[in-house]
Design an enzyme around this catalytic site. Structure first.
Site, PDB file in Angstrom:
ATOM      1  N   ASP A  44      -7.947  -2.261   5.028  1.00  0.00           N
ATOM      2  CA  ASP A  44      -8.040  -1.059   5.863  1.00  0.00           C
ATOM      3  C   ASP A  44      -7.871   0.239   5.071  1.00  0.00           C
ATOM      4  O   ASP A  44      -8.316   1.297   5.523  1.00  0.00           O
ATOM      5  CB  ASP A  44      -6.987  -1.101   6.979  1.00  0.00           C
ATOM      6  CG  ASP A  44      -5.569  -1.187   6.412  1.00  0.00           C
ATOM      7  OD1 ASP A  44      -5.377  -1.860   5.379  1.00  0.00           O
ATOM      8  OD2 ASP A  44      -4.654  -0.588   7.000  1.00  0.00           O
ATOM      9  N   THR A  53       0.827  -1.194   0.000  1.00  0.00           N
ATOM     10  CA  THR A  53       0.000   0.000   0.000  1.00  0.00           C
ATOM     11  C   THR A  53       0.864   1.248   0.000  1.00  0.00           C
ATOM     12  O   THR A  53       1.958   1.231   0.528  1.00  0.00           O
ATOM     13  CB  THR A  53      -0.865  -0.032   1.275  1.00  0.00           C
ATOM     14  OG1 THR A  53      -1.806  -1.082   1.128  1.00  0.00           O
ATOM     15  CG2 THR A  53      -1.599   1.268   1.518  1.00  0.00           C
ATOM     16  N   VAL A 105     -12.196  -6.203   1.143  1.00  0.00           N
ATOM     17  CA  VAL A 105     -11.711  -4.830   1.304  1.00  0.00           C
ATOM     18  C   VAL A 105     -10.859  -4.771   2.556  1.00  0.00           C
ATOM     19  O   VAL A 105     -11.245  -5.313   3.596  1.00  0.00           O
ATOM     20  CB  VAL A 105     -12.886  -3.830   1.403  1.00  0.00           C
ATOM     21  CG1 VAL A 105     -12.369  -2.422   1.642  1.00  0.00           C
ATOM     22  CG2 VAL A 105     -13.730  -3.868   0.124  1.00  0.00           C
ATOM     23  N   THR A 151       0.089   0.805   6.449  1.00  0.00           N
ATOM     24  CA  THR A 151       0.277  -0.316   5.523  1.00  0.00           C
ATOM     25  C   THR A 151       0.509  -1.569   6.350  1.00  0.00           C
ATOM     26  O   THR A 151       1.204  -1.522   7.363  1.00  0.00           O
ATOM     27  CB  THR A 151       1.462  -0.087   4.571  1.00  0.00           C
ATOM     28  OG1 THR A 151       1.622  -1.273   3.762  1.00  0.00           O
ATOM     29  CG2 THR A 151       2.762   0.200   5.296  1.00  0.00           C
ATOM     30  N   GLY A 152      -0.088  -2.676   5.929  1.00  0.00           N
ATOM     31  CA  GLY A 152       0.117  -3.912   6.680  1.00  0.00           C
ATOM     32  C   GLY A 152      -1.073  -4.833   6.560  1.00  0.00           C
ATOM     33  O   GLY A 152      -1.869  -4.721   5.623  1.00  0.00           O
TER      34      GLY A 152
HETATM   35  N1  ASP Z   1      -3.185  -2.744   4.207  1.00  0.00           N
HETATM   36  C1  ASP Z   1      -3.397  -3.225   2.863  1.00  0.00           C
HETATM   37  C2  ASP Z   1      -4.615  -4.085   2.819  1.00  0.00           C
HETATM   38  O1  ASP Z   1      -4.846  -4.840   3.754  1.00  0.00           O
HETATM   39  C3  ASP Z   1      -2.281  -4.033   2.338  1.00  0.00           C
HETATM   40  C4  ASP Z   1      -0.979  -3.300   2.268  1.00  0.00           C
HETATM   41  O2  ASP Z   1      -0.658  -2.530   3.175  1.00  0.00           O
HETATM   42  O3  ASP Z   1      -0.256  -3.511   1.287  1.00  0.00           O
HETATM   43  O4  ASP Z   1      -5.301  -4.074   1.821  1.00  0.00           O
END
Ligand code: ASP
Length: 328
Positions: free
Chosen positions: A226, A195, A224, A246-247
Site C-alpha cells: 500500500d 514502513t 507491491v 503501516t500494516g
Molecule cells: N504496509 C507495508 C506493506 O504492505 C508494510 C509495512 O507497513 O511495514 O508493504
C-alpha cells in the site's frame, strides 16, 4: 493553530523475550531526533511538504526502520523499495515502486511529483528517472543489514510460505534457536510492519503526507504493497486530512484506507479522530487488516491509532518538545 508533524516507524506486536531498555531507548531517541528535524523545518516557515520529506528521508537513513538502509529482504534475498508523497494544497502526488538502487526513495517520489508529468514510476523506469534527476544512486547492498538478513533466514526456516508474518497473528519465533546475541527490539521484528511515514500541517494550513517502505520480509518478487499507492498508504487533501499508514498492505489497498478517512470527513462531516478510528478499528479489522496510521487535519488535530500492540510513533508541534511512544 501551531504547525505540527507526526511520524511513524511501523506497528506490531510487543517482543516478549529479552526486551532491552537500551534498544527501546535507541528507538525513542531516533524518533525524537526525527520529529525535531521535522519541527525545525516547520519552525523556519518551511512547508508541510518539506517537513514530511525531511522526516521520511531521515527515517529511511536510520537502520532501525524498514525503509531505505535497513529495508527488509524479498524471498529472493533482494530489496524492492516503495515510496509516495502527496501535497494536500494542490493534490499533486508522486510515487515509485520496486526500486533497489535509489538511496532515498522518498526523494524520488518527490521528483516524480515535481519534475515529471506522471504520478507513478516502477522498476527500471523509476530508477532511470531518479538517475536523470541526479538523485544519489547506491549499490543494492547499501540497504542490507545483518539484522534483516537474519530475519529473512529465520522466516524462511520457520515458515517459508509466510510473507506477511503477522497476517494471522501467528508468532514466527526462532524455535530451538539460542537467544540472539543482539538485544531485542521493543516490537517483535518478525511481527512488525516497519514502513515509515510522516504527516504535517504548516503555518499556512497546508497538509502533506509521505510513506516509504521496504515492504514485508520474504515477499514475492514484484509484490507491491500500500505504501506507494495513493489513497491506500498515503493521502493528503487540505480540505480534510493527511494520512500515512503501516500494516498489512494488501488490506489497506482493499480498503483504500487513507482516502477512506478523507472521504468520511468530506462526505459525513466526521472529525479526523472519528474517521481514523472507524477505518482503523472497524473497517480494516473487518478484513483482518492489522497495523496503524498517523493523520493530521488543517486545524492541527493529530491522531495516531493502531490495532496492534504498539507502533513506533512521534509527534511535535512547533515550540513544543517532541512526544514519542512505542506502546499503548
Ligand atoms: N504496509 C507495508 C506493506 O504492505 C508494510 C509495512 O507497513 O511495514 O508493504
Amino acid at each position: 493553530m501551531k504547525p505540527v508533524i507526526a511520524i511513524h516507524g511501523g506497528a506490531g506486536a510487543i517482543a516478549r523475550d529479552a526486551m532491552s531498555s537500551e534498544k527501546e531507548r535507541e528507538y525513542l531517541d531516533a524518533l525524537t531526533r526525527i520529529v525535531a528535524a521535522g519541527q525545525a523545518v516547520l519552525a523556519q516557515g518551511g512547508s508541510a511538504l518539506d517537513a514530511v520529506t525531511t522526516a521520511v528521508r531521515l527515517l529511511e537513513d536510520c537502520p532501525l526502520f524498514n525503509a531505505g538502509h535497513g529495508a527488509v529482504f524479498t524471498s529472493a534475498g533482494t530489496h524492492e523499495l516503495d515510496a509516495s508523497i502527496m501535497d494536500g494544497a494542490t493534490l499533486r502526488t508522486g510515487a515509485i515502486a520496486n526500486v533497489n538502487c535509489v538511496r532515498n526513495p522518498v526523494l524520488a517520489a518527490r521528483k516524480v511529483m515535481e519534475e515529471s508529468k506522471h504520478v507513478f514510476f516502477v522498476g527500471a523506469g523509476a530508477e532511470a528517472f531518479a538517475r536523470e534527476q541526479g538523485l544519489e544512486i547506491v549499490d543494492p547492498s547499501y540497504f542490507s543489514t545483518e539484522a534483516r538478513r537474519e530475519q529473512l533466514l529465520r522466516v524462511q526456516r520457520e515458515n517459508p510460505d509466510a510473507a506477511v508474518l503477522d497476517h494471522d497473528g501467528q508468532a514466527i519465533v526462532a524455535r530451538g534457536q539460542p537467544a540472539m546475541a543482539r538485544p531485542t527490539d521493543p516490537l517483535d521484528a518478525d511481527k512488525k510492519f516497519g514502513t515509515v511515514g510522516a504527516v504535517a500541517v504548516d503555518a499556512h494550513g497546508n497538509l502533506a503526507a509521505a510513506t516509504s517502505t521496504g515492504g514485508i520480509t520474504n515477499k514475492q518478487v514484484g509484490r507491491v504493497g500500500d505504501a506507494p499507492i495513493i489513497g491506500a498508504g498515503c493521502y493528503a487533501n487540505n480540505r480534510t486530512c493527511a494520512v500515512s499508514t503501516t500494516g498489512t498492505g494488501e488490506m489497506y489497498i482493499r480498503m483504500v484506507a487513507a482516502y477512506d478517512i478523507s472521504a468520511l470527513m468530506e462526505y459525513t462531516g466526521a472529525t479526523l479522530e472519528a474517521a481514523a478510528a472507524k477505518v482503523m478499528h472497524e473497517k480494516l479489522p473487518s478484513i483482518e487488516g492489522k497495523g496503524g496510521l498517523i493523520a493530521v487535519d488543517a486545524q492541527g488535530n493529530v491522531t495516531l491509532p493502531f490495532n496492534t500492540e504498539g507502533m513506533y510513533r512521534g509527534c511535535g508541534r512547533v515550540g513544543e518538545a517532541p512526544a514519542v511512544a512505542i506502546y499503548r
